[in-house]
Design a protein around this motif. Structure first.
Motif, PDB file in Angstrom:
ATOM      1  N   UNK A 127     -26.011  12.540   8.569  1.00 50.92           N
ATOM      2  CA  UNK A 127     -26.591  11.194   8.824  1.00 50.92           C
ATOM      3  C   UNK A 127     -25.984  10.522  10.053  1.00 50.92           C
ATOM      4  N   UNK A 128     -24.687  10.739  10.264  1.00 50.59           N
ATOM      5  CA  UNK A 128     -24.051  10.162  11.454  1.00 50.59           C
ATOM      6  C   UNK A 128     -24.550  10.824  12.732  1.00 50.59           C
ATOM      7  N   UNK A 129     -24.840  12.114  12.664  1.00 51.18           N
ATOM      8  CA  UNK A 129     -25.383  12.803  13.836  1.00 51.18           C
ATOM      9  C   UNK A 129     -26.770  12.261  14.173  1.00 51.18           C
ATOM     10  N   UNK A 130     -27.572  11.976  13.137  1.00 51.70           N
ATOM     11  CA  UNK A 130     -28.893  11.377  13.359  1.00 51.70           C
ATOM     12  C   UNK A 130     -28.718   9.995  13.995  1.00 51.70           C
ATOM     13  N   UNK A 131     -27.773   9.227  13.468  1.00 48.18           N
ATOM     14  CA  UNK A 131     -27.493   7.902  14.017  1.00 48.18           C
ATOM     15  C   UNK A 131     -27.008   7.997  15.462  1.00 48.18           C
ATOM     16  N   UNK A 132     -26.198   8.998  15.740  1.00 48.07           N
ATOM     17  CA  UNK A 132     -25.703   9.210  17.108  1.00 48.07           C
ATOM     18  C   UNK A 132     -26.870   9.514  18.053  1.00 48.07           C
ATOM     19  N   UNK A 133     -27.768  10.407  17.633  1.00 53.76           N
ATOM     20  CA  UNK A 133     -28.938  10.730  18.470  1.00 53.76           C
ATOM     21  C   UNK A 133     -29.773   9.479  18.745  1.00 53.76           C
ATOM     22  N   UNK A 134     -29.972   8.678  17.718  1.00 60.67           N
ATOM     23  CA  UNK A 134     -30.762   7.459  17.879  1.00 60.67           C
ATOM     24  C   UNK A 134     -30.054   6.480  18.821  1.00 60.67           C
ATOM     25  N   UNK A 135     -28.762   6.326  18.662  1.00 61.45           N
ATOM     26  CA  UNK A 135     -27.998   5.426  19.530  1.00 61.45           C
ATOM     27  C   UNK A 135     -28.036   5.907  20.979  1.00 61.45           C
ATOM     28  N   UNK A 136     -27.993   7.214  21.191  1.00 62.92           N
ATOM     29  CA  UNK A 136     -28.072   7.751  22.556  1.00 62.92           C
ATOM     30  C   UNK A 136     -29.447   7.479  23.167  1.00 62.92           C
TER      31      UNK A 136
ATOM     32  N   UNK B 189     -32.831   4.384  26.858  1.00 61.94           N
ATOM     33  CA  UNK B 189     -33.967   3.488  27.092  1.00 61.94           C
ATOM     34  C   UNK B 189     -33.489   2.179  27.722  1.00 61.94           C
ATOM     35  N   UNK B 190     -32.375   1.643  27.227  1.00 59.80           N
ATOM     36  CA  UNK B 190     -31.841   0.401  27.788  1.00 59.80           C
ATOM     37  C   UNK B 190     -31.417   0.607  29.238  1.00 59.80           C
ATOM     38  N   UNK B 191     -30.808   1.737  29.510  1.00 60.62           N
ATOM     39  CA  UNK B 191     -30.382   2.044  30.877  1.00 60.62           C
ATOM     40  C   UNK B 191     -31.587   2.197  31.804  1.00 60.62           C
ATOM     41  N   UNK B 192     -32.643   2.839  31.311  1.00 58.01           N
ATOM     42  CA  UNK B 192     -33.862   2.983  32.110  1.00 58.01           C
ATOM     43  C   UNK B 192     -34.474   1.604  32.380  1.00 58.01           C
ATOM     44  N   UNK B 193     -34.465   0.735  31.386  1.00 57.51           N
ATOM     45  CA  UNK B 193     -34.969  -0.627  31.570  1.00 57.51           C
ATOM     46  C   UNK B 193     -34.139  -1.393  32.587  1.00 57.51           C
TER      47      UNK B 193
ATOM     48  N   UNK C  86     -27.364  -6.757  29.611  1.00 56.11           N
ATOM     49  CA  UNK C  86     -26.775  -7.095  28.313  1.00 56.11           C
ATOM     50  C   UNK C  86     -27.265  -6.132  27.235  1.00 56.11           C
ATOM     51  N   UNK C  87     -28.541  -5.758  27.291  1.00 55.66           N
ATOM     52  CA  UNK C  87     -29.070  -4.786  26.327  1.00 55.66           C
ATOM     53  C   UNK C  87     -28.402  -3.429  26.500  1.00 55.66           C
ATOM     54  N   UNK C  88     -28.190  -3.032  27.728  1.00 54.07           N
ATOM     55  CA  UNK C  88     -27.523  -1.758  28.002  1.00 54.07           C
ATOM     56  C   UNK C  88     -26.089  -1.792  27.486  1.00 54.07           C
ATOM     57  N   UNK C  89     -25.402  -2.893  27.734  1.00 53.74           N
ATOM     58  CA  UNK C  89     -24.027  -3.015  27.257  1.00 53.74           C
ATOM     59  C   UNK C  89     -23.978  -2.953  25.733  1.00 53.74           C
ATOM     60  N   UNK C  90     -24.889  -3.652  25.073  1.00 50.40           N
ATOM     61  CA  UNK C  90     -24.930  -3.628  23.606  1.00 50.40           C
ATOM     62  C   UNK C  90     -25.207  -2.212  23.096  1.00 50.40           C
ATOM     63  N   UNK C  91     -26.114  -1.519  23.762  1.00 46.70           N
ATOM     64  CA  UNK C  91     -26.437  -0.140  23.355  1.00 46.70           C
ATOM     65  C   UNK C  91     -25.233   0.778  23.587  1.00 46.70           C
TER      66      UNK C  91
ATOM     67  N   UNK D 120     -22.075  -0.132  23.541  1.00 48.56           N
ATOM     68  CA  UNK D 120     -21.075  -0.465  22.531  1.00 48.56           C
ATOM     69  C   UNK D 120     -21.437   0.146  21.178  1.00 48.56           C
ATOM     70  N   UNK D 121     -22.706   0.081  20.824  1.00 45.82           N
ATOM     71  CA  UNK D 121     -23.147   0.666  19.562  1.00 45.82           C
ATOM     72  C   UNK D 121     -22.917   2.180  19.580  1.00 45.82           C
ATOM     73  N   UNK D 122     -23.275   2.809  20.678  1.00 38.10           N
ATOM     74  CA  UNK D 122     -23.069   4.255  20.808  1.00 38.10           C
ATOM     75  C   UNK D 122     -21.585   4.606  20.693  1.00 38.10           C
ATOM     76  N   UNK D 123     -20.741   3.829  21.343  1.00 34.36           N
ATOM     77  CA  UNK D 123     -19.298   4.081  21.265  1.00 34.36           C
ATOM     78  C   UNK D 123     -18.800   3.912  19.829  1.00 34.36           C
ATOM     79  N   UNK D 124     -19.325   2.918  19.117  1.00 33.85           N
ATOM     80  CA  UNK D 124     -18.918   2.701  17.731  1.00 33.85           C
ATOM     81  C   UNK D 124     -19.341   3.873  16.845  1.00 33.85           C
TER      82      UNK D 124
END
Length: 166
Positions: free
Chosen positions: A11-20, A25-29, A104-109, A111-115
């Motif tokens: 489940x954490x690997x799935x969460x990691x893929x989603x966070x990536x 997407x945030x970086x592309x935006x 700000x969205x990229x930074x939040x994403x 941070x979430x990925x790092x967490x």
């Protein structure tokens, strides 16, 4: 070839893929917002250069004298040009705000990925410690059994035991 993933980590690997994906997407935006802002600034510079060129050219024309209708056309044109420059400045302000929001969205994403990565790392380490503790316990149990098996059998009658002590 990848190592087998412990079932509790899936489940954490799935969460990691989603966070990536969300980070990507945030970086592309953010990149799109940056590109739009850069294009708007280039356009603003082109408008400013054009306005400067027109003013220089018409200043020279006015020194030679021009008809009143031509002067009125010039003033109307300059007013529209100034309006375009002002509108472009507003556009740049709006695009700057969009870029800030995208950042700000990229930074939040990020941070979430790092967490999620940190959580995955901690869970993996906990599983390794648990596996190591199990393995160590098994080794200790095997050593204890081997030690018990190597001990001599106790004597059945009490005299033999006492003679060994005396």
């Amino acid at each position: 070839m990848t190592a087998a993933i412990h079932p509790s980590l899936r489940p954490l690997m799935v969460l990691l893929d989603q966070a990536e994906r969300e980070r990507d997407q945030a970086l592309a935006g953010q990149n799109r917002a940056e590109a739009a802002l850069l294009a708007a600034r280039r356009q603003q510079q082109q408008l400013a250069d054009y306005r400067q060129e027109c003013e220089s050219r018409w200043t020279e024309q006015f020194r030679q004298g021009v008809a009143m209708t031509l002067l009125q056309c010039y003033h109307d044109f300059v007013a529209r040009l100034h309006g375009a420059v002002d509108q472009q400045a507003q556009q740049i302000e709006r695009l700057s705000q969009e870029r800030e929001r995208a950042g700000a969205l990229t930074l939040a994403a990020e941070l979430r990925l790092a967490a999620v990565r940190k959580l995955l790392e901690r869970r993996s380490q906990a599983l390794l410690r648990s596996a190591h503790a199990r393995e160590q316990k098994q080794m200790d149990e095997m050593a204890a059994r081997a030690g018990w098996q190597r001990r001599p059998e106790p004597a059945v009658d009490g005299e033999t035991t006492l003679q060994g002590v005396l």
